[in-house]
Design an enzyme around this catalytic site. Structure first.
Site, PDB file in Angstrom:
ATOM      1  N   HIS A 160       4.679  -1.057   1.933  1.00 33.40           N
ATOM      2  CA  HIS A 160       4.220  -0.093   0.928  1.00 33.40           C
ATOM      3  C   HIS A 160       2.834   0.390   1.353  1.00 33.40           C
ATOM      4  CE1 HIS A 160       2.520   1.712  -2.505  1.00 33.40           C
ATOM      5  NE2 HIS A 160       1.751   0.689  -2.812  1.00 33.40           N
ATOM      6  N   CYS A 200       4.877  -0.670  -7.401  1.00 41.12           N
ATOM      7  CA  CYS A 200       4.979  -0.310  -5.981  1.00 41.12           C
ATOM      8  C   CYS A 200       6.099  -1.067  -5.265  1.00 41.12           C
ATOM      9  CB  CYS A 200       3.651  -0.550  -5.277  1.00 41.12           C
ATOM     10  SG  CYS A 200       2.291   0.293  -6.079  1.00 41.12           S
ATOM     11  N   ASN A 257      -1.270   6.754  -1.606  1.00 43.99           N
ATOM     12  CA  ASN A 257      -0.428   5.681  -2.138  1.00 43.99           C
ATOM     13  C   ASN A 257       0.535   6.308  -3.164  1.00 43.99           C
ATOM     14  OD1 ASN A 257       0.551   3.616  -3.833  1.00 43.99           O
ATOM     15  ND2 ASN A 257      -1.288   2.373  -3.612  1.00 43.99           N
TER      16      ASN A 257
HETATM   17  O1  UT7 Z   1      -0.366   0.040  -4.625  1.00 43.43           O
HETATM   18  C1  UT7 Z   1      -0.432  -1.343  -4.809  1.00 43.43           C
HETATM   19  C2  UT7 Z   1      -1.597  -1.792  -5.542  1.00 43.43           C
HETATM   20  N1  UT7 Z   1      -2.843  -1.174  -5.175  1.00 43.43           N
HETATM   21  C3  UT7 Z   1      -3.530  -1.597  -4.111  1.00 43.43           C
HETATM   22  O2  UT7 Z   1      -3.070  -2.419  -3.357  1.00 43.43           O
HETATM   23  C4  UT7 Z   1      -4.929  -1.053  -3.946  1.00 43.43           C
HETATM   24  C5  UT7 Z   1      -5.832  -2.155  -3.492  1.00 43.43           C
HETATM   25  N2  UT7 Z   1      -7.245  -1.853  -3.525  1.00 43.43           N
HETATM   26  C6  UT7 Z   1      -7.848  -0.941  -2.739  1.00 43.43           C
HETATM   27  O3  UT7 Z   1      -7.209  -0.209  -2.022  1.00 43.43           O
HETATM   28  C7  UT7 Z   1      -9.350  -0.927  -2.710  1.00 43.43           C
HETATM   29  O4  UT7 Z   1      -9.844  -2.023  -3.478  1.00 43.43           O
HETATM   30  C8  UT7 Z   1     -10.004   0.381  -3.226  1.00 43.43           C
HETATM   31  C9  UT7 Z   1      -9.749   1.506  -2.238  1.00 43.43           C
HETATM   32  C10 UT7 Z   1      -9.443   0.739  -4.581  1.00 43.43           C
HETATM   33  C11 UT7 Z   1     -11.500   0.206  -3.344  1.00 43.43           C
HETATM   34  O5  UT7 Z   1     -12.028  -0.181  -2.102  1.00 43.43           O
HETATM   35  P1  UT7 Z   1     -13.016  -1.440  -1.993  1.00 43.43           P
HETATM   36  O6  UT7 Z   1     -13.424  -1.519  -0.596  1.00 43.43           O
HETATM   37  O7  UT7 Z   1     -12.297  -2.628  -2.585  1.00 43.43           O
HETATM   38  O8  UT7 Z   1     -14.227  -1.003  -2.876  1.00 43.43           O
HETATM   39  P2  UT7 Z   1     -14.850  -1.704  -4.176  1.00 43.43           P
HETATM   40  O9  UT7 Z   1     -13.960  -1.473  -5.360  1.00 43.43           O
HETATM   41  O10 UT7 Z   1     -15.227  -3.121  -3.844  1.00 43.43           O
HETATM   42  O11 UT7 Z   1     -16.187  -0.867  -4.361  1.00 43.43           O
HETATM   43  C12 UT7 Z   1     -17.227  -0.901  -3.389  1.00 43.43           C
HETATM   44  C13 UT7 Z   1     -18.257   0.152  -3.758  1.00 43.43           C
HETATM   45  C14 UT7 Z   1     -18.682   0.099  -5.213  1.00 43.43           C
HETATM   46  O12 UT7 Z   1     -20.050   0.445  -5.270  1.00 43.43           O
HETATM   47  P3  UT7 Z   1     -21.181  -0.685  -5.441  1.00 43.43           P
HETATM   48  O13 UT7 Z   1     -20.863  -1.394  -6.724  1.00 43.43           O
HETATM   49  O14 UT7 Z   1     -21.038  -1.566  -4.240  1.00 43.43           O
HETATM   50  O15 UT7 Z   1     -22.423   0.101  -5.468  1.00 43.43           O
HETATM   51  C15 UT7 Z   1     -17.865   1.183  -5.854  1.00 43.43           C
HETATM   52  O16 UT7 Z   1     -18.483   1.721  -7.010  1.00 43.43           O
HETATM   53  O17 UT7 Z   1     -17.686   1.463  -3.553  1.00 43.43           O
HETATM   54  C16 UT7 Z   1     -17.833   2.225  -4.755  1.00 43.43           C
HETATM   55  N3  UT7 Z   1     -16.697   3.132  -4.850  1.00 43.43           N
HETATM   56  C17 UT7 Z   1     -16.725   4.367  -4.334  1.00 43.43           C
HETATM   57  N4  UT7 Z   1     -17.661   5.039  -3.654  1.00 43.43           N
HETATM   58  C18 UT7 Z   1     -17.350   6.286  -3.244  1.00 43.43           C
HETATM   59  C19 UT7 Z   1     -15.499   2.921  -5.439  1.00 43.43           C
HETATM   60  N5  UT7 Z   1     -14.715   4.010  -5.296  1.00 43.43           N
HETATM   61  C20 UT7 Z   1     -15.461   4.922  -4.621  1.00 43.43           C
HETATM   62  C21 UT7 Z   1     -15.203   6.228  -4.173  1.00 43.43           C
HETATM   63  N6  UT7 Z   1     -16.170   6.878  -3.483  1.00 43.43           N
HETATM   64  N7  UT7 Z   1     -14.010   6.852  -4.388  1.00 43.43           N
END
Ligand code: UT7
Length: 327
Positions: free
Chosen positions: A255, A112, A284
């Site tokens: 980004h 990125c 993204n």
């Molecule tokens: O491009 C440069 C590099 N990339 C980034 O900078 C991306 C950085 N990361 C992110 O944008 C975020 O971490 C994500 C959008 C990928 C995920 O968001 P989050 O708030 O960090 O969620 P999480 O991974 O901590 O997951 C929280 C919960 C989990 O459920 P439990 O374990 O709490 O029951 C996940 O399984 O949300 C669940 N989850 C979803 N639920 C519904 C993860 N993805 C989804 C989804 N829909 N698409």
């Protein structure tokens, strides 16, 4: 003698993939995607369209703005993690599509942060050598080709697109567009954002395909935390190095990783209203996102000659950094 950006261009495919579409593909909801990422739509290229096709459209738009033929280019750099092929480079394929001459062409892979790395390299080459008077720098990605459409942790985030800039060197320019830059990497964190298979470490095999190792793997929350602190700290350090204040900077163009990341960076730097955000429409797009944002702002007349803008990025590698530019 100075170097300036004299053209910008962007391109995104026509097909829109909405959150409602994703609800039918994986266990997710519009509400979760909107509140956790800020994304509503992303653009997805069709099967026949390649990264060099996306790059071509963005580059052509940038050349049209600059009012220059492709034959006038001395240097073409394509920043991408989704090259058409492992080799030849996407830059060589783009050169042919544009009808550019036998100039120096190469791909640059910094995930990125790719467009920032590529602008840094192009500027340094142009400043150092009389061989490079005019450069095309493109960030282009067909991320849909490396997205696991069964993995809700990643598939809701990514989109396809391309953004391009034309750099021109001339005795007529009193100022240089490049004021300061700080670009970094730390390979210790290589595992938190990667595409495991298809290289020499894990060549393509039936097993790698069966195990879905040819798709992006991301440790989301670790990446999230590091993105905020590394982008905010690097921007603050760079500004301090120049002796300027945020009051003098018209836009921070980050980004487009996640709207919550962008909001947090803006809040830490105390400039929430000057952070440019368009992730709602494109998702993204990795190395393409800053080029797309630059072109949108430029064509809308929201950047004027003399404005100072800060670009910042973070991505796989890990790589990160910031550039302070004078428009
Ligand atoms: O491009 C440069 C590099 N990339 C980034 O900078 C991306 C950085 N990361 C992110 O944008 C975020 O971490 C994500 C959008 C990928 C995920 O968001 P989050 O708030 O960090 O969620 P999480 O991974 O901590 O997951 C929280 C919960 C989990 O459920 P439990 O374990 O709490 O029951 C996940 O399984 O949300 C669940 N989850 C979803 N639920 C519904 C993860 N993805 C989804 C989804 N829909 N698409």
């Amino acid at each position: 003698m100075g170097i300036r950006i004299i053209g910008t261009g962007m391109y995104v495919p026509e097909r829109i993939l909405t959150n409602a579409d994703l609800e039918k593909m994986v266990d997710t909801s519009d509400e979760w995607i909107t509140t956790r990422t800020g994304i509503k739509n992303r653009r997805i290229a069709d099967a026949e369209t390649t990264t060099s096709d996306l790059a071509f459209q963005a580059a052509r738009n940038a050349l049209l703005m600059a009012d220059l033929p492709a034959s006038s280019l001395d240097l073409i750099i394509v920043a991408t993690v989704t090259p058409d092929k492992v080799f030849p480079s996407t830059a060589c394929l783009l050169q042919t599509k544009l009808g550019a001459g036998p100039c120096l062409c190469f791909d640059l892979e910094a995930a990125c942060s790719g467009l920032l790395y590529a602008i840094e390299v192009a500027h340094a080459m142009m400043a150092a050598s009389p061989n490079y008077r005019r450069a095309l720098v493109v960030g282009a990605e067909k991320l849909s080709a490396i997205t696991d459409w069964t993995d809700r942790n990643t598939c809701v985030i990514f989109g396809d697109g391309a953004g391009a800039v034309i750099l021109d060197k001339s005795d007529d320019y009193a100022n240089d567009f490049y004021l300061a830059g700080k670009l970094c990497a730390d390979g210790q964190y290589a595992d938190i954002l990667q595409l495991p298979a298809g290289g020499s470490a894990l060549p393509a095999s039936h097993t790698t395909v069966d195990e879905r190792q040819h798709y992006v793997k991301m440790g989301g929350s670790k990446t999230f935390q590091m993105a905020i602190s590394l982008m905010a700290n690097t921007c603050a350090e760079l500004l301090e190095q120049t002796g300027m204040s945020w009051n003098q900077v018209r836009w921070l163009i980050p980004h487009q990783a996640n709207e919550r990341i962008l909001t947090a960076v803006g809040a830490r730097l105390g400039i929430p209203e000057r952070v440019y955000v368009n992730i709602r429409d494109y998702g993204n797009t990795s190395s393409a996102s800053i080029g797309i944002a630059l072109d949108e702002l430029n064509r809308a007349g929201k950047i004027q000659p003399g404005d100072f803008i800060m670009l910042t990025a973070f991505g796989g590698g890990l790589t990160w950094g910031a550039l302070l530019l004078r428009w």
